[in-house]
Design a protein around this motif. Sequence first.
Motif, PDB file in Angstrom:
ATOM      1  N   GLY A 120       0.803  -1.224   0.000  1.00 19.44           N
ATOM      2  CA  GLY A 120       0.000   0.000   0.000  1.00 19.44           C
ATOM      3  C   GLY A 120       0.830   1.265   0.000  1.00 19.44           C
ATOM      4  N   GLN A 121       2.036   1.194   0.528  1.00 22.37           N
ATOM      5  CA  GLN A 121       2.885   2.383   0.606  1.00 22.37           C
ATOM      6  C   GLN A 121       3.324   2.896  -0.760  1.00 22.37           C
ATOM      7  N   LYS A 122       3.403   2.010  -1.744  1.00 20.46           N
ATOM      8  CA  LYS A 122       3.906   2.474  -3.044  1.00 20.46           C
ATOM      9  C   LYS A 122       2.930   3.422  -3.740  1.00 20.46           C
ATOM     10  N   TRP A 123       1.656   3.428  -3.318  1.00 21.94           N
ATOM     11  CA  TRP A 123       0.671   4.304  -3.938  1.00 21.94           C
ATOM     12  C   TRP A 123       0.554   5.647  -3.216  1.00 21.94           C
ATOM     13  N   LEU A 124       1.243   5.803  -2.099  1.00 24.50           N
ATOM     14  CA  LEU A 124       1.162   7.058  -1.356  1.00 24.50           C
ATOM     15  C   LEU A 124       1.672   8.243  -2.177  1.00 24.50           C
ATOM     16  N   LYS A 125       2.606   7.996  -3.057  1.00 21.62           N
ATOM     17  CA  LYS A 125       3.152   9.101  -3.864  1.00 21.62           C
ATOM     18  C   LYS A 125       2.121   9.693  -4.830  1.00 21.62           C
ATOM     19  N   ASP A 126       0.966   9.025  -4.987  1.00 20.36           N
ATOM     20  CA  ASP A 126      -0.099   9.603  -5.806  1.00 20.36           C
ATOM     21  C   ASP A 126      -0.724  10.832  -5.149  1.00 20.36           C
ATOM     22  N   MET A 127      -0.549  10.963  -3.837  1.00 19.12           N
ATOM     23  CA  MET A 127      -0.941  12.200  -3.148  1.00 19.12           C
ATOM     24  C   MET A 127       0.257  13.137  -3.271  1.00 19.12           C
ATOM     25  N   ARG A 128       0.382  13.730  -4.431  1.00 17.82           N
ATOM     26  CA  ARG A 128       1.610  14.419  -4.832  1.00 17.82           C
ATOM     27  C   ARG A 128       2.034  15.569  -3.925  1.00 17.82           C
ATOM     28  N   GLN A 129       1.080  16.411  -3.545  1.00 15.16           N
ATOM     29  CA  GLN A 129       1.480  17.562  -2.722  1.00 15.16           C
ATOM     30  C   GLN A 129       2.024  17.116  -1.378  1.00 15.16           C
ATOM     31  N   TRP A 130       1.278  16.222  -0.703  1.00  9.05           N
ATOM     32  CA  TRP A 130       1.755  15.729   0.585  1.00  9.05           C
ATOM     33  C   TRP A 130       3.073  14.975   0.404  1.00  9.05           C
TER      34      TRP A 130
END
Length: 171
Positions: free
Chosen positions: A70-80
Motif C-alpha cells: 500500500g505504501q507504493k501508492w502514497l506518492k499519488d498524493m503528490r502535494q503531501w
Amino acid sequence: MRLPVYTAALTGLLATPAAAADLEFSLEIPRLTVAEYHRPYVSVWVETPDKTAVKTLAVWYDVKLKNQEGQKWLKDMRQWWRRAGRDMTLPADGVSAATRAPGKHQVVFKAGASPLGALPAGQYNLVVEAAREVGGVEVLRAPFQWPPKTKASSSADGETELGALAVTVRP
C-alpha cells in the motif's frame, strides 16, 4: 525533609502553562457511482501559509497489504508526498491508519495529547489530499490560528474525491 521535594514537584506541575488546545476536523468522503470504486488514500497535514509542511496528522491507506504494498501508492498524493511524505517512515504510530469508507469521519486531537502542542503560534492551514485508484486527486485547505484564543471554525468543500471539510479549534 520530604516536604520540600513534594512542594517542588507540586509547584512544577502547577507552573505548567495551560496552552493546550483542541483541534478537530470532520471530513466527508462521498459515495461515488463509478464502475470501479476504490477507497481513497487520504493524507492530512498542517502547513504554513507559504505551503511549507509542518506536521503530518494522518495518512489513511491500505496498511494491510502484504509486504507493505500500500505504501507504493502514497506518492499519488503528490502535494503531501513532495512536502512531507517521502521523508516519513511508514507506518507511523498514531498517524497511519486504514482507508475509510464513504461517509462523514471526525477526528479529534484533545488538549494535552494534541500533536500540535509544540506548534509555534501563528496562522496555518489544515490540508487534506485524497487520491483514488482509477479516480482523481483532490486537495482541500482550511485555515486556522494556533493556539486558538477562542473557538474558531473554517471549512472547505470538495468537488470530486472529497466532500465537506470542517475544522474547529478550541482553547
